[in-house]
Design a protein around this motif. Structure first.
Motif, PDB file in Angstrom:
ATOM      1  N   VAL A 279     -32.015   5.476  37.347  1.00 24.64           N
ATOM      2  CA  VAL A 279     -31.160   6.454  38.012  1.00 24.64           C
ATOM      3  C   VAL A 279     -30.347   7.218  36.967  1.00 24.64           C
ATOM      4  N   ARG A 280     -30.369   8.532  37.053  1.00 23.77           N
ATOM      5  CA  ARG A 280     -29.594   9.358  36.124  1.00 23.77           C
ATOM      6  C   ARG A 280     -28.108   9.194  36.388  1.00 23.77           C
ATOM      7  N   ARG A 281     -27.307   9.442  35.350  1.00 31.52           N
ATOM      8  CA  ARG A 281     -25.864   9.215  35.451  1.00 31.52           C
ATOM      9  C   ARG A 281     -25.260   9.924  36.656  1.00 31.52           C
ATOM     10  N   GLU A 282     -25.596  11.190  36.866  1.00 28.94           N
ATOM     11  CA  GLU A 282     -24.981  11.927  37.966  1.00 28.94           C
ATOM     12  C   GLU A 282     -25.447  11.421  39.331  1.00 28.94           C
ATOM     13  N   GLN A 283     -26.581  10.706  39.359  1.00 30.85           N
ATOM     14  CA  GLN A 283     -27.084  10.175  40.624  1.00 30.85           C
ATOM     15  C   GLN A 283     -26.456   8.832  40.996  1.00 30.85           C
ATOM     16  N   LEU A 284     -25.615   8.288  40.115  1.00 34.13           N
ATOM     17  CA  LEU A 284     -24.929   7.037  40.415  1.00 34.13           C
ATOM     18  C   LEU A 284     -23.776   7.240  41.391  1.00 34.13           C
ATOM     19  N   TYR A 285     -23.339   8.494  41.569  1.00 37.90           N
ATOM     20  CA  TYR A 285     -22.166   8.792  42.385  1.00 37.90           C
ATOM     21  C   TYR A 285     -22.580   8.973  43.842  1.00 37.90           C
ATOM     22  N   GLY A 286     -22.918   7.885  44.493  1.00 39.88           N
ATOM     23  CA  GLY A 286     -23.317   7.993  45.895  1.00 39.88           C
ATOM     24  C   GLY A 286     -23.928   6.729  46.463  1.00 39.88           C
ATOM     25  N   PRO A 287     -25.148   6.353  46.028  1.00 44.05           N
ATOM     26  CA  PRO A 287     -25.835   5.245  46.697  1.00 44.05           C
ATOM     27  C   PRO A 287     -25.336   3.855  46.331  1.00 44.05           C
ATOM     28  N   PHE A 288     -24.453   3.738  45.319  1.00 48.16           N
ATOM     29  CA  PHE A 288     -24.147   2.419  44.773  1.00 48.16           C
ATOM     30  C   PHE A 288     -22.718   1.959  45.040  1.00 48.16           C
ATOM     31  N   GLY A 289     -22.034   2.639  45.944  1.00 48.77           N
ATOM     32  CA  GLY A 289     -20.674   2.232  46.265  1.00 48.77           C
ATOM     33  C   GLY A 289     -19.654   2.866  45.341  1.00 48.77           C
ATOM     34  N   HIS A 290     -18.414   2.832  45.765  1.00 48.16           N
ATOM     35  CA  HIS A 290     -17.297   3.338  44.972  1.00 48.16           C
ATOM     36  C   HIS A 290     -16.020   2.815  45.602  1.00 48.16           C
ATOM     37  N   ARG A 291     -14.901   3.074  44.934  1.00 45.39           N
ATOM     38  CA  ARG A 291     -13.614   2.681  45.502  1.00 45.39           C
ATOM     39  C   ARG A 291     -13.093   3.795  46.403  1.00 45.39           C
ATOM     40  N   SER A 292     -12.733   3.437  47.612  1.00 44.48           N
ATOM     41  CA  SER A 292     -12.235   4.412  48.579  1.00 44.48           C
ATOM     42  C   SER A 292     -10.929   5.037  48.101  1.00 44.48           C
ATOM     43  N   PRO A 293     -10.716   6.325  48.407  1.00 49.00           N
ATOM     44  CA  PRO A 293      -9.367   6.866  48.239  1.00 49.00           C
ATOM     45  C   PRO A 293      -8.418   6.195  49.222  1.00 49.00           C
ATOM     46  N   THR A 294      -7.153   6.150  48.869  1.00 48.91           N
ATOM     47  CA  THR A 294      -6.163   5.529  49.759  1.00 48.91           C
ATOM     48  C   THR A 294      -4.924   6.403  49.859  1.00 48.91           C
ATOM     49  N   ARG A 295      -4.279   6.299  50.994  1.00 44.28           N
ATOM     50  CA  ARG A 295      -2.921   6.845  51.187  1.00 44.28           C
ATOM     51  C   ARG A 295      -2.099   5.690  51.742  1.00 44.28           C
TER      52      ARG A 295
END
Length: 754
Positions: A279-295
């Motif tokens: 997976v290319r670096r820019e393609q990591l931003y989506g299918p593999f999870g991330h930390r949710s924004p919070t308020r």
């Protein structure tokens, strides 16, 4: 490929006595720096093809068309896999056979649920051909408006948060306590989305051998992934071999199987040849999870003397349009400070993004920067030093449950950290310190905490007639040095020197080590190794003590100790014999036993189990430009028994650096029109580089925990980030007098106030 660690390079003076507690270098270090460590993408089976993802450039809608003929006409392109010709799966990718089976995209239809979602796979004889073929697909979409961010959709109360916490928890009457408080504050803090950026991208090399599947892929959960794939492809788990000896970083992003890994396997099935998909670096931003924004909204009340009377911590989080994962940002408030009334509440919005999942210190990392900032604000309102305020509100038992802590050396962390930092020279008011160059100087602190978890894991131990030992477990090492720590535990459990022990890991055909996550892997697998070693020594002792020819005859298990490859009588250590002698007389070439690491449910019900720490930070702020530099940090941590001090220090420092990133650098920026992440690369997605790293000191405070597990181990992988981000944010306030509540701190937040 199973990793076999070479343990012959240890200094002679460390080969005697206990190996646990020794600051050994990582056993895989030489292999990595010399390029001999083989990662998933380094494997090239005969006849292998290359697969490249084509991903959506819109966040919501459907794929109306793809120019498949143009892509297939490109020289070197073998096949294009879409929802129309993808091989069938036995299970639905949108099914949930268990709570850890999150929904993912595997070309099951033409719907687009987020920007960056895979919409096709191009397979070629070369990487270049597949890449160029993917660019020729020229997708057209029927789009719908993207719902993005904390206000992008209607809010609702989630059913649960984290891994099963209630969305509302109340202890005492918060509203009444706030109404009766002499001092109150209310503040809103925001944290942005954060994405994994491990050095090694996600990759898979998949080969079908009839109905047998062989995979090389980085994963933090070998057997969990094996079971999920068995269900998806309708084959027995034992027909799937997953090899993952090396991971170039994970941090939660490789904890669960993701869609691109399944697509690589499907591509191999479609073309009948081995396939590699990286997976290319820019393609990591989506299918593999991330930390949710919070308020996060915090309301705190205190007496005139500075005793907390109430804390209400509300968090809004974001999840995807198709899955339910909710960052448990408010739950850190349950464990840290003594207040008679504490409430945590949540609401959530659905957005057109990939599903947020586990990122280092999930929930607690964003939650702690808000809580630690609010605690500082309350200390200021009360006119009390921030450290003195925290000590004054020290929780002797877990505040919301009343459980005693299994161990808690946080006072010692406060004391020793403050002494090393020089905290008590800190002026109470902000903007009172400058360095020789005129920069504003500020000192801040934060309390660190992370729950001490343990999962289920297994190990197998073997003692051979030649006096050597072998310990096996399907364990994972993301670079934190787990294999070395496990080898140290293995050597001690077998009563052998390190150079006599081989530790095997990194393959799904070894005993199930569980998942490497939650800072629980050393406790889980270490306990399994310890128990396996004890079990095989027990078997060996039974052979000897039942044999009239043995000097140990009649001693019984309780009367025998294992040391330096020999069994000795406890009451007379001059009487004993070697492992080899015992096995030779019994006519055995080796003897083996298994062991498990399991959490003690009774202890979990009775005790609150956490690691703790205190982090102190100094920042320097240019009064004209608003530029912030962290100049030094000191962290003191109490984490039970330390297996390897060198590697623990490395983990703690790594977490502290990530805390600097959370406070000052890291943020994914989303185009609200298209839903695309605009800085999906390492040039614009800012993380600290060498020039940003201050003088950092991390040390551990002695702590003995008899309850957490048989070895007394608590995790250290995630605690370093908690407390550190808050310490930096609080130091920025102390330097400037400006309280920034939206992170990361930006120059624009500070400029013009000098």
């Amino acid at each position: 490929m199973t990793l076999e660690l070479d343990l012959t390079r240890d200094p002679a003076h460390l080969r005697h006595g206990s190996n646990i507690g020794q600051p050994l270098a990582r056993r895989d270090g030489v292999l990595k720096v010399t390029g001999r460590a083989r990662y998933a993408a380094d494997n090239h089976p005969r006849g292998m093809l290359f697969a490249v993802l084509a991903v959506a450039s819109v966040a919501r809608g459907r794929v109306a068309s793809l120019d498949i003929e143009a892509a297939k006409a490109h020289p070197g392109v073998v096949e294009v896999m879409t929802s129309a010709n993808r091989p069938p799966l036995a299970d639905d990718p949108d099914g949930k056979p268990n709570p850890f089976a999150f929904r993912f995209e595997a070309l099951q239809n033409d719907r687009v649920r987020y920007a960056g979602q895979p919409i096709a796979v191009v397979i070629g004889e070369t990487l270049e051909a597949a890449t160029e073929g993917a660019s020729l697909l020229s997708p057209r979409y029927e789009t719908e408006p993207a719902r993005i961010g904390l206000d992008g959709n209607e809010a609702y109360i989630p059913p649960v948060v984290g891994m099963g916490f209630p969305a509302e928890s109340r202890h005492g009457d918060v509203d009444a306590a706030l109404a009766g408080s002499a001092k109150t504050i209310e503040a809103i803090y925001e944290t942005p989305p954060h994405y994994h950026n491990a050095m090694e991208p996600h990759a898979i090399v998949a080969e079908w051998q009839g109905d047998r599947l062989v995979i090389d892929t980085p994963t933090q959960g070998l057997v969990m992934m094996q079971a999920r794939l068995a269900g998806l492809f309708g084959i027995p788990p034992e027909n799937i071999l997953i090899r993952s000896p090396y991971l170039g970083g994970g941090f939660g992003g490789k904890g669960l199987m993701a869609g691109p890994q399944v697509l690589g396997i499907l591509a191999a099935k479609l073309v009948g040849r081995p396939v590699k998909l990286v997976v290319r670096r820019e393609q990591l931003y989506g299918p593999f999870g991330h930390r949710s924004p919070t308020r996060q909204t915090l309301r705190l009340g205190a007496s005139a003397e500075g005793r907390l009377s109430a804390i209400h911590h509300h968090a809004r989080i974001v999840t995807s349009s198709f899955e339910d994962f909710y960052e448990s940002a408010a739950h850190v408030t349950h464990t840290l400070y003594a207040a008679p009334a504490i409430a945590t509440t949540y609401d959530a919005v659905r957005a057109d993004t990939g599903t947020p999942l586990f990122v280092r210190a999930p929930g607690i990392a964003p939650g702690s920067i808000a809580l630690e900032s609010a605690i500082d604000e309350m200390a200021e309102a009360c006119g009390i030093d921030p450290l003195a305020f925290r000590v004054q509100n020290y929780a002797e038992v877990e505040p919301t449950t009343g459980k005693p802590f299994s161990s808690k050396a946080l006072r010692e962390c406060y004391t020793q950290g403050a002494e090393r930092f020089g905290w008590w020279d800190r002026p109470l008011k902000p903007r009172m310190m400058r360095d020789k160059d005129g920069f504003l100087v500020g000192w801040g602190m934060g309390t660190a905490t992370f729950h001490a978890l343990m999962f289920a894991g297994q190990a197998r131990a073997v003692i051979r007639r030649d006096g050597s030992g072998v310990v096996e477990s399907g364990a994972h090492d993301m670079g934190q040095g787990a294999w070395t720590a496990f080898a140290q535990i293995a050597a001690d459990s077998l009563g052998l020197d390190l150079d006599q022990v081989t530790f095997k890991a990194g393959s799904s055909d070894l005993p199930d080590a569980g998942i490497a996550g939650g800072s629980a892997h050393t406790a889980t697998v270490g306990t399994a190794i310890h128990n396996a070693g004890a079990a095989v020594i027990g078997k060996l002792a039974e052979l000897a003590t039942a044999d009239r020819r043995s000097p140990l005859f009649g001693a019984g298990n309780a009367g025998v100790v294992a040391r330096a490859g020999r069994l000795l009588r406890r009451d007379d250590e001059s009487r004993g014999e070697s492992y080899g002698e015992i096995l030779a007389r019994a006519g055995l070439s080796e003897i083996e036993a298994s062991g498990s690491g399991l959490p003690d449910q009774a202890a979990n019900e009775h005790y609150a189990m956490h690691s703790h720490g205190a982090v102190f930070a100094e920042v320097k702020v240019d009064p004209d430009l608003g530029q912030v530099r962290v100049s030094r940090m000191i962290g003191a941590f109490a984490a039970g028994r330390i297996i390897n001090p060198k590697m623990v220090r490395s983990q703690l420092i790594g977490g502290m650096i990530w805390g600097v990133s959370l406070a000052l650098h890291e943020e994914a920026i989303t185009d609200r029109r298209s839903g695309r992440i605009m800085n999906a690369n390492l040039g614009e997605y800012h993380v600290p580089v060498n020039a940003d790293i201050p003088a950092i000191e991390a040390f551990t405070v002695e702590e003995v925990d008899p309850h957490v597990n048989p070895l007394g181990i608590k995790g250290v992988g995630e605690i370093g980030i908690t407390g550190s981000a808050g310490a930096v944010a609080n130091a920025v306030w102390h330097a400037t007098g400006i309280r920034v509540r939206r992170f990361p701190v930006r120059i624009g937040d500070l400029v013009g106030h000098g």
